[in-house]
Design a protein around this motif. Structure first.
Motif, PDB file in Angstrom:
ATOM      1  N   GLU A 136       9.637   2.886  -0.852  1.00  0.00           N
ATOM      2  CA  GLU A 136       8.898   2.407   0.311  1.00  0.00           C
ATOM      3  C   GLU A 136       8.285   3.570   1.089  1.00  0.00           C
ATOM      4  OE1 GLU A 136       9.502  -0.938   3.832  1.00  0.00           O
ATOM      5  OE2 GLU A 136      11.174  -0.321   2.571  1.00  0.00           O
ATOM      6  N   ASN A 137       9.032   4.667   1.183  1.00  0.00           N
ATOM      7  CA  ASN A 137       8.502   5.852   1.852  1.00  0.00           C
ATOM      8  C   ASN A 137       7.258   6.376   1.148  1.00  0.00           C
ATOM      9  OD1 ASN A 137       9.689   7.220   4.262  1.00  0.00           O
ATOM     10  ND2 ASN A 137      11.578   6.699   3.213  1.00  0.00           N
ATOM     11  N   LEU A 138       7.298   6.364  -0.190  1.00  0.00           N
ATOM     12  CA  LEU A 138       6.159   6.846  -0.964  1.00  0.00           C
ATOM     13  C   LEU A 138       4.929   5.974  -0.713  1.00  0.00           C
ATOM     14  CD1 LEU A 138       4.952   8.726  -3.077  1.00  0.00           C
ATOM     15  CD2 LEU A 138       5.830   7.195  -4.854  1.00  0.00           C
ATOM     16  N   ALA A 139       5.127   4.667  -0.658  1.00  0.00           N
ATOM     17  CA  ALA A 139       4.016   3.748  -0.411  1.00  0.00           C
ATOM     18  C   ALA A 139       3.404   4.009   0.964  1.00  0.00           C
ATOM     19  CB  ALA A 139       4.496   2.312  -0.525  1.00  0.00           C
ATOM     20  N   ILE A 140       4.281   4.207   1.957  1.00  0.00           N
ATOM     21  CA  ILE A 140       3.780   4.468   3.309  1.00  0.00           C
ATOM     22  C   ILE A 140       3.059   5.809   3.371  1.00  0.00           C
ATOM     23  CG2 ILE A 140       4.468   4.864   5.705  1.00  0.00           C
ATOM     24  CD1 ILE A 140       6.818   2.917   5.180  1.00  0.00           C
ATOM     25  N   ALA A 141       3.649   6.813   2.709  1.00  0.00           N
ATOM     26  CA  ALA A 141       3.035   8.144   2.695  1.00  0.00           C
ATOM     27  C   ALA A 141       1.664   8.103   2.028  1.00  0.00           C
ATOM     28  CB  ALA A 141       3.946   9.129   1.964  1.00  0.00           C
ATOM     29  N   THR A 142       1.560   7.307   0.954  1.00  0.00           N
ATOM     30  CA  THR A 142       0.279   7.174   0.259  1.00  0.00           C
ATOM     31  C   THR A 142      -0.765   6.540   1.167  1.00  0.00           C
ATOM     32  OG1 THR A 142       1.399   6.959  -1.871  1.00  0.00           O
ATOM     33  CG2 THR A 142      -0.877   6.188  -1.750  1.00  0.00           C
ATOM     34  N   ALA A 143      -0.360   5.494   1.880  1.00  0.00           N
ATOM     35  CA  ALA A 143      -1.276   4.823   2.800  1.00  0.00           C
ATOM     36  C   ALA A 143      -1.724   5.768   3.913  1.00  0.00           C
ATOM     37  CB  ALA A 143      -0.605   3.584   3.383  1.00  0.00           C
ATOM     38  N   CYS A 144      -0.776   6.529   4.446  1.00  0.00           N
ATOM     39  CA  CYS A 144      -1.112   7.481   5.516  1.00  0.00           C
ATOM     40  C   CYS A 144      -2.033   8.580   4.988  1.00  0.00           C
ATOM     41  CB  CYS A 144       0.159   8.102   6.093  1.00  0.00           C
ATOM     42  SG  CYS A 144       1.184   6.969   7.044  1.00  0.00           S
ATOM     43  N   GLY A 145      -1.744   9.046   3.755  1.00  0.00           N
ATOM     44  CA  GLY A 145      -2.581  10.089   3.170  1.00  0.00           C
ATOM     45  C   GLY A 145      -4.002   9.616   2.930  1.00  0.00           C
ATOM     46  N   ALA A 146      -4.151   8.380   2.428  1.00  0.00           N
ATOM     47  CA  ALA A 146      -5.490   7.827   2.194  1.00  0.00           C
ATOM     48  C   ALA A 146      -6.240   7.664   3.509  1.00  0.00           C
ATOM     49  CB  ALA A 146      -5.375   6.486   1.475  1.00  0.00           C
ATOM     50  N   ASN A 246      14.567  -1.933   7.666  1.00  0.00           N
ATOM     51  CA  ASN A 246      13.901  -2.915   8.536  1.00  0.00           C
ATOM     52  C   ASN A 246      12.710  -2.298   9.256  1.00  0.00           C
ATOM     53  OD1 ASN A 246      15.469  -5.245   8.081  1.00  0.00           O
ATOM     54  ND2 ASN A 246      17.078  -4.504   9.421  1.00  0.00           N
ATOM     55  N   LEU A 247      12.913  -1.089   9.794  1.00  0.00           N
ATOM     56  CA  LEU A 247      11.832  -0.423  10.507  1.00  0.00           C
ATOM     57  C   LEU A 247      10.702  -0.029   9.560  1.00  0.00           C
ATOM     58  CD1 LEU A 247      14.023   1.753  12.872  1.00  0.00           C
ATOM     59  CD2 LEU A 247      12.431  -0.028  13.594  1.00  0.00           C
ATOM     60  N   GLN A 248      11.077   0.371   8.343  1.00  0.00           N
ATOM     61  CA  GLN A 248      10.053   0.775   7.389  1.00  0.00           C
ATOM     62  C   GLN A 248       9.214  -0.413   6.913  1.00  0.00           C
ATOM     63  OE1 GLN A 248      12.419   3.090   4.549  1.00  0.00           O
ATOM     64  NE2 GLN A 248      11.123   4.821   5.064  1.00  0.00           N
ATOM     65  N   ASN A 249       9.839  -1.572   6.836  1.00  0.00           N
ATOM     66  CA  ASN A 249       9.065  -2.758   6.480  1.00  0.00           C
ATOM     67  C   ASN A 249       7.920  -2.964   7.471  1.00  0.00           C
ATOM     68  OD1 ASN A 249      10.767  -3.234   4.355  1.00  0.00           O
ATOM     69  ND2 ASN A 249      11.994  -4.762   5.419  1.00  0.00           N
ATOM     70  N   SER A 250       8.254  -2.821   8.753  1.00  0.00           N
ATOM     71  CA  SER A 250       7.227  -2.961   9.794  1.00  0.00           C
ATOM     72  C   SER A 250       6.184  -1.847   9.676  1.00  0.00           C
ATOM     73  CB  SER A 250       7.873  -2.935  11.178  1.00  0.00           C
ATOM     74  OG  SER A 250       8.800  -3.999  11.321  1.00  0.00           O
ATOM     75  N   MET A 251       6.671  -0.634   9.383  1.00  0.00           N
ATOM     76  CA  MET A 251       5.764   0.501   9.257  1.00  0.00           C
ATOM     77  C   MET A 251       4.817   0.317   8.075  1.00  0.00           C
ATOM     78  SD  MET A 251       4.602   3.364  10.309  1.00  0.00           S
ATOM     79  CE  MET A 251       3.572   4.655   9.608  1.00  0.00           C
ATOM     80  N   PHE A 252       5.322  -0.230   6.979  1.00  0.00           N
ATOM     81  CA  PHE A 252       4.472  -0.428   5.799  1.00  0.00           C
ATOM     82  C   PHE A 252       3.323  -1.383   6.110  1.00  0.00           C
ATOM     83  CE2 PHE A 252       3.298  -2.719   1.940  1.00  0.00           C
ATOM     84  CZ  PHE A 252       3.005  -1.664   1.085  1.00  0.00           C
ATOM     85  N   ILE A 253       3.657  -2.496   6.736  1.00  0.00           N
ATOM     86  CA  ILE A 253       2.625  -3.482   7.097  1.00  0.00           C
ATOM     87  C   ILE A 253       1.608  -2.857   8.057  1.00  0.00           C
ATOM     88  CG2 ILE A 253       2.228  -5.688   8.267  1.00  0.00           C
ATOM     89  CD1 ILE A 253       5.021  -6.549   7.268  1.00  0.00           C
ATOM     90  N   PHE A 254       2.125  -2.079   9.015  1.00  0.00           N
ATOM     91  CA  PHE A 254       1.250  -1.420   9.999  1.00  0.00           C
ATOM     92  C   PHE A 254       0.344  -0.404   9.309  1.00  0.00           C
ATOM     93  CE2 PHE A 254       0.796   2.275  12.920  1.00  0.00           C
ATOM     94  CZ  PHE A 254      -0.050   1.691  13.851  1.00  0.00           C
ATOM     95  N   ALA A 255       0.928   0.414   8.423  1.00  0.00           N
ATOM     96  CA  ALA A 255       0.152   1.469   7.750  1.00  0.00           C
ATOM     97  C   ALA A 255      -0.922   0.857   6.852  1.00  0.00           C
ATOM     98  CB  ALA A 255       1.083   2.362   6.939  1.00  0.00           C
TER      99      ALA A 255
END
Length: 352
Positions: A136-146, A246-255
């Protein structure tokens, strides 16, 4: 010497060997799990969280490890003391009975805990389809990087998230490690320990036996306390992992939402009339992503800080009391009742 007296001495020696076998084996294996599986590198919680949590966690792990190590030593001393009791009673060397039992391999082996996930399958399925923190961290990091590539104002989100990312396999392995510590510690005063107590009740009496019973009672209390401490660490880590998920789930949707918006603005920034406005909106969306990332990380830090409670509680009650349980081996005595090993009275408070 009466044959029945020698028989009692040999039974005591056998119990010494039993103590050096299973109870000792369980305690020794618990120490191994504490030193290996539960040990985490300084950045296991991520750069940001480790600054708050790593030192506190390592203090609690080290204190527990040292106490268990002292417990291993106590069982070695107690086993040797029982052999001395037996030899004194028999007025001869009967330690071979203890050596035979102690040489028996209880079959306890260290097994590396699974580092794939700190959650059960049911818990994992309920939290973002069962994915691990690392995925999940990798997915969020990818979204932030893009997003950062399209909107430079989003670069802060990429940097912050990289500094936050925890080592999921290490955290998960530590959870399994603490569970194993609690399991092994529980075995120290399990069936074999109880059988030893019953056998000694039948074959040994007098002041030295009473002193031994006092020592054994306090030792068992320390075992119970150590097991509770290991379970407390396991629970603390599990709760931190769940809350971060739980917090990362919210962060993923936000990112992902921010990325979609930034892409849309990037596409539209070359359009006539609305292009300049979309270019500004794109950068504003980047700032929103960076600010939102900071907010989520702040929330994670609050969760981690809350997780410190159980660790601090454990440190407060853990007096490393195994280390202060003295077992002084004395000598003398020619009959069963006169054997005097002088087991020292515990000089530490026993938790209620």
């Amino acid at each position: 010497m009466a044959p029945e007296l020698r028989a009692k001495a040999e039974e005591i020696a056998k119990n010494a060997g039993e103590m050096k076998s299973e109870p000792y084996g369980y305690m020794k294996l618990a120490q191994e799990y504490t030193d290996k599986a539960c040990h985490m590198h300084p950045l296991a919680f991520g750069v940001i969280c480790s600054a708050l949590l790593s030192s506190e966690y390592e203090n609690s792990r080290h204190a527990l490890s040292e106490s268990i190590k002292a417990g291993v030593k106590q069982l070695e001393i107690a086993s040797g003391g029982l052999v001395k009791v037996a030899n004194t009673i028999a007025e001869a060397e009967v330690a071979s009975s203890a050596d035979t039992k102690a040489a028996r391999d209880p079959g306890f082996k260290y097994k590396e805990p699974d580092g794939k996930s700190g959650l059960s399958m049911a818990e994992g399925a309920a939290l973002f389809g069962g994915v691990t923190l690392a995925v999940e961290n990798l997915a969020i990091a990818t979204a932030c990087g893009a997003s950062s590539a399209l909107a430079p104002t989003a670069i802060v989100s990429t940097v912050l998230w990289a500094m936050f990312t925890p080592d999921d396999p290490t955290l998960s392995k530590a959870v399994g490690g603490w569970e194993s510590v609690a399991t092994q510690i529980a075995g120290v005063t399990g069936g074999t320990w109880e059988n030893i107590s019953k056998s000694l009740d039948k074959n040994w009496e007098g002041d030295s036996k009473n002193a031994y019973d006092t020592w054994a009672e306090v030792f068992k209390a320390e075992v119970d306390q150590t097991k509770a401490a290991a379970e407390k660490n396991k629970t603390a880590l599990e709760e931190i992992i769940k809350q971060i998920h739980n917090l990362q789930n919210s962060m993923f949707i936000f990112a992902m939402g921010c990325l979609v918006a930034i892409i849309a603005f990037a596409v539209a920034e070359n359009a006539p009339y609305i292009g300049p406005i979309c270019r500004v909106l794109k950068e504003i969306q980047g700032l929103i992503l960076s600010g939102g990332t900071g907010t989520v990380i702040a929330a994670v830090l609050a969760v981690v800080a809350g997780g410190l409670g159980p660790l601090r509680d454990m440190l407060d009650v853990l007096g490393a009391n195994f280390a202060t349980l003295a077992v002084n081996q004395g000598g003398g005595g020619t009959s069963f009742k006169e054997v005097n090993i002088n087991w020292a009275q515990p000089n530490v408070p026993v938790p209620s």
